[in-house]
Design a protein around this motif. Structure first.
Motif, PDB file in Angstrom:
ATOM      1  N   PRO A   1       0.836  -1.322   0.102  1.00  0.00           N
ATOM      2  CA  PRO A   1       0.024  -0.016  -0.887  1.00  0.00           C
ATOM      3  C   PRO A   1       0.659   1.089   0.174  1.00  0.00           C
ATOM      4  CG  PRO A   1       0.388  -0.900   2.149  1.00  0.00           C
ATOM      5  CD  PRO A   1       0.351  -2.000   1.104  1.00  0.00           C
ATOM      6  N   ILE A   2       0.306   1.894  -0.429  1.00  0.00           N
ATOM      7  CA  ILE A   2       0.950   3.567  -0.543  1.00  0.00           C
ATOM      8  C   ILE A   2       0.905   3.802   0.751  1.00  0.00           C
ATOM      9  CG2 ILE A   2       1.167   6.340  -1.501  1.00  0.00           C
ATOM     10  CD1 ILE A   2      -0.108   4.733  -3.869  1.00  0.00           C
ATOM     11  N   ILE A   3       1.279   4.922   1.894  1.00  0.00           N
ATOM     12  CA  ILE A   3       1.533   5.908   2.704  1.00  0.00           C
ATOM     13  C   ILE A   3       1.150   6.907   2.572  1.00  0.00           C
ATOM     14  CG2 ILE A   3       2.905   6.184   4.907  1.00  0.00           C
ATOM     15  CD1 ILE A   3       4.261   3.504   4.488  1.00  0.00           C
ATOM     16  N   CYS A   4      -0.538   7.177   3.541  1.00  0.00           N
ATOM     17  CA  CYS A   4      -0.462   8.493   3.274  1.00  0.00           C
ATOM     18  C   CYS A   4      -0.721   8.797   4.913  1.00  0.00           C
ATOM     19  CB  CYS A   4      -1.726   8.566   3.373  1.00  0.00           C
ATOM     20  SG  CYS A   4      -2.626  10.266   2.881  1.00  0.00           S
ATOM     21  N   LYS A   5       0.274  10.070   5.191  1.00  0.00           N
ATOM     22  CA  LYS A   5       0.484  10.469   6.422  1.00  0.00           C
ATOM     23  C   LYS A   5       0.982  12.020   6.360  1.00  0.00           C
ATOM     24  CE  LYS A   5       5.588  10.568   6.042  1.00  0.00           C
ATOM     25  NZ  LYS A   5       7.333   9.641   6.756  1.00  0.00           N
ATOM     26  N   TYR A   6       0.076  12.996   7.362  1.00  0.00           N
ATOM     27  CA  TYR A   6       0.211  14.024   7.833  1.00  0.00           C
ATOM     28  C   TYR A   6       0.938  14.739   8.878  1.00  0.00           C
ATOM     29  CZ  TYR A   6      -1.649  18.270  10.142  1.00  0.00           C
ATOM     30  OH  TYR A   6      -2.234  19.586  10.403  1.00  0.00           O
ATOM     31  N   GLU A   7       1.870  16.064   8.591  1.00  0.00           N
ATOM     32  CA  GLU A   7       3.019  16.440   9.213  1.00  0.00           C
ATOM     33  C   GLU A   7       2.287  18.128   9.202  1.00  0.00           C
ATOM     34  OE1 GLU A   7       6.826  16.178   7.744  1.00  0.00           O
ATOM     35  OE2 GLU A   7       6.928  13.670   7.480  1.00  0.00           O
ATOM     36  N   LYS A   8       3.102  18.549   9.445  1.00  0.00           N
ATOM     37  CA  LYS A   8       3.367  20.295   9.519  1.00  0.00           C
ATOM     38  C   LYS A   8       5.164  20.618   9.863  1.00  0.00           C
ATOM     39  CE  LYS A   8      -0.516  21.402  12.367  1.00  0.00           C
ATOM     40  NZ  LYS A   8      -0.677  22.694  13.079  1.00  0.00           N
ATOM     41  N   ARG A   9       5.141  21.579   8.836  1.00  0.00           N
ATOM     42  CA  ARG A   9       6.144  21.987   8.466  1.00  0.00           C
ATOM     43  C   ARG A   9       5.689  23.625   8.229  1.00  0.00           C
ATOM     44  NH1 ARG A   9       8.953  18.545   4.036  1.00  0.00           N
ATOM     45  NH2 ARG A   9       8.109  16.317   5.190  1.00  0.00           N
ATOM     46  N   LYS A  10       6.906  24.262   8.971  1.00  0.00           N
ATOM     47  CA  LYS A  10       6.798  25.984   9.028  1.00  0.00           C
ATOM     48  C   LYS A  10       5.369  26.072   9.717  1.00  0.00           C
ATOM     49  CE  LYS A  10      11.116  26.402   6.667  1.00  0.00           C
ATOM     50  NZ  LYS A  10      10.777  27.219   5.223  1.00  0.00           N
ATOM     51  N   GLY A  11       4.645  25.239  10.379  1.00  0.00           N
ATOM     52  CA  GLY A  11       4.160  26.188  10.710  1.00  0.00           C
ATOM     53  C   GLY A  11       1.970  25.300  10.249  1.00  0.00           C
TER      54      GLY A  11
END
Length: 109
Positions: free
Chosen positions: A35-45
């Motif tokens: 499966p393709i991994i789908c993730k969430y991050e915050k960069r510079k807010g």
């Protein structure tokens, strides 16, 4: 009038083999087992969605990135074998990928 109709008018005796019709309906993007991994991050807010884990051709992944960005109407980029989409669009991206036949795994949150 599409190209097939025009060709039928020019060459009425010509018959298209069935195998060519089936190949035209399939997607050009190579599907994978993992499966393709789908993730969430915050960069510079600011929130971003990252897609990684595609092990097909790099050009196919770029086509997929462009398709996702135009469908959602958002910005993004393709770097280091990852698609980076501006904003938190995990649910919508997962639906788009599932419609294309990919398996998607949601990571984090």
């Amino acid at each position: 009038m599409d190209l097939k109709d025009q060709l039928k008018q020019l060459f009425p005796e010509h018959e298209v083999p069935e195998s060519e019709d089936q190949n035209a309906e399939q997607s050009d993007i190579w599907l994978q087992d993992e499966p393709i991994i789908c993730k969430y991050e915050k960069r510079k807010g600011k929130p971003i969605t990252i897609l990684e884990g595609y092990n097909g051709a790099q050009e196919d992944f770029k086509i997929l990135a462009k398709d996702i960005k135009t469908t959602l109407g958002v910005g993004g980029s393709f770097k280091n074998e990852k698609i980076i989409i501006q904003g938190d669009y995990r649910d919508k991206i997962m639906e788009i990928l599932k419609d294309k036949g990919f398996r998607v795994k949601r990571v984090g949150g």
